[in-house]
Design an enzyme around this catalytic site. Structure first.
Site, PDB file in Angstrom:
ATOM      1  N   SER A   1       0.832  -1.215   0.000  1.00 25.83           N
ATOM      2  CA  SER A   1       0.000   0.000   0.000  1.00 25.83           C
ATOM      3  C   SER A   1       0.863   1.260   0.000  1.00 25.83           C
ATOM      4  CB  SER A   1      -0.988   0.006   1.170  1.00 25.83           C
ATOM      5  OG  SER A   1      -0.333   0.200   2.397  1.00 25.83           O
ATOM      6  N   ASN A   2       2.013   1.230   0.652  1.00 25.00           N
ATOM      7  CA  ASN A   2       2.909   2.396   0.566  1.00 25.00           C
ATOM      8  C   ASN A   2       3.481   2.533  -0.839  1.00 25.00           C
ATOM      9  OD1 ASN A   2       3.330   3.932   3.183  1.00 25.00           O
ATOM     10  ND2 ASN A   2       3.410   1.797   3.885  1.00 25.00           N
TER      11      ASN A   2
ATOM     12  N   HIS B   1       8.779   3.422   8.539  1.00 26.88           N
ATOM     13  CA  HIS B   1       8.628   2.604   9.745  1.00 26.88           C
ATOM     14  C   HIS B   1       7.370   3.070  10.486  1.00 26.88           C
ATOM     15  CE1 HIS B   1       9.820   0.067  13.049  1.00 26.88           C
ATOM     16  NE2 HIS B   1       9.554   1.067  13.871  1.00 26.88           N
TER      17      HIS B   1
HETATM   18  C1  GRF Z   1       3.880  -0.525   6.712  1.00 27.83           C
HETATM   19  O1  GRF Z   1       3.234  -0.336   7.932  1.00 27.83           O
HETATM   20  C2  GRF Z   1       5.305  -0.042   6.792  1.00 27.83           C
HETATM   21  O2  GRF Z   1       5.469   1.055   7.619  1.00 27.83           O
HETATM   22  C3  GRF Z   1       6.007  -1.233   7.381  1.00 27.83           C
HETATM   23  O3  GRF Z   1       5.390  -2.352   6.802  1.00 27.83           O
HETATM   24  C4  GRF Z   1       4.067  -2.008   6.401  1.00 27.83           C
HETATM   25  C5  GRF Z   1       3.971  -2.296   4.934  1.00 27.83           C
HETATM   26  O4  GRF Z   1       2.683  -2.101   4.436  1.00 27.83           O
HETATM   27  N1  GRF Z   1       7.429  -1.143   7.160  1.00 27.83           N
HETATM   28  P1  GRF Z   1       2.442  -1.983   2.876  1.00 27.83           P
HETATM   29  O5  GRF Z   1       3.026  -3.254   2.252  1.00 27.83           O
HETATM   30  O6  GRF Z   1       3.126  -0.754   2.386  1.00 27.83           O
HETATM   31  O7  GRF Z   1       0.962  -1.929   2.715  1.00 27.83           O
END
Ligand code: GRF
Length: 192
Positions: free
Chosen positions: A15-16, A112
């Site tokens: 999702s990021n 993070h």
């Molecule tokens: C996010 O909460 C990020 O901060 C952490 O792992 C998670 C990944 O989520 N490092 P996504 O795959 O980006 O949805």
């Protein structure tokens, strides 16, 4: 100025990664997502990246048994082939060696889900609730050899509310993550 060529490294949902892809669609954004790499062939984020017309690659760590550096050399080869300028880790669940980190010093970002230096490592939302903090959040930082410890680029705070569970808190933090990661990448891409 030419856009910086960025790779997003994922292991799962992505999702990021999706928030970075969306931001980079803007013509004025200083970076393009040139490549998404996953260490897991089944990462859900790969399908989304492909649906957006983004090049994807899989460097499956299980093919390198216990040889972390061989995995990283394969990864580095892919990044070199795609002429990558900047690396964004986004839910990438592999520890990186000092060698790989050294290749990308000042050019590799991570997000993070906590206000570093608080709650390094995993299960940040559970640990924030157990500690009783009233404010939690997310951090984008440069990656250094020590995990979750490099220079901070940006942070966002979110309140911890009465009745929060790890899931409700995670959802609130994730919204903040999706806001600040594109901002941080913009800042870094404009800065060099
Ligand atoms: C996010 O909460 C990020 O901060 C952490 O792992 C998670 C990944 O989520 N490092 P996504 O795959 O980006 O949805």
């Amino acid at each position: 100025m030419a856009k910086k060529r960025v790779t997003v490294l994922i292991s799962g949902r992505g999702s990021n990664m999706a928030s970075l892809i969306a931001a980079a669609k803007d013509d004025a954004y200083p970076a393009e997502i040139a490549l998404v790499v996953s260490n897991r062939p089944d990462a859900a984020g790969l399908a989304h990246a492909r649906s957006q017309g983004i090049n994807t690659a899989v460097v499956d760590h299980t093919h390198y048994s216990k040889d972390r550096e061989a995995f990283e050399r394969a990864l580095q080869d892919v990044l070199t082939t795609h002429r990558i300028d900047l690396v964004c880790l986004a839910g990438f669940m592999r520890m990186l060696t000092p060698w790989f980190v050294g290749q990308w010093q000042g050019r590799m970002l991570n997000i993070h889900p906590a206000l570093l230096p608080a709650f390094k490592g995993l299960h940040t939302h559970e640990r924030a609730l157990a500690a009783g903090v009233k404010t939690h959040g997310a951090t984008v930082h440069f990656v250094s050899a020590e995990m979750d410890s490099g220079p901070i680029i940006t942070q966002a705070e979110v309140p911890v509310l009465a009745g929060d569970t790890a899931d409700t808190l995670a959802a609130r933090v994730l919204e903040a993550e999706h806001r600040i990661y594109p901002q941080a990448l913009r800042q870094v891409a404009e800065g060099f």
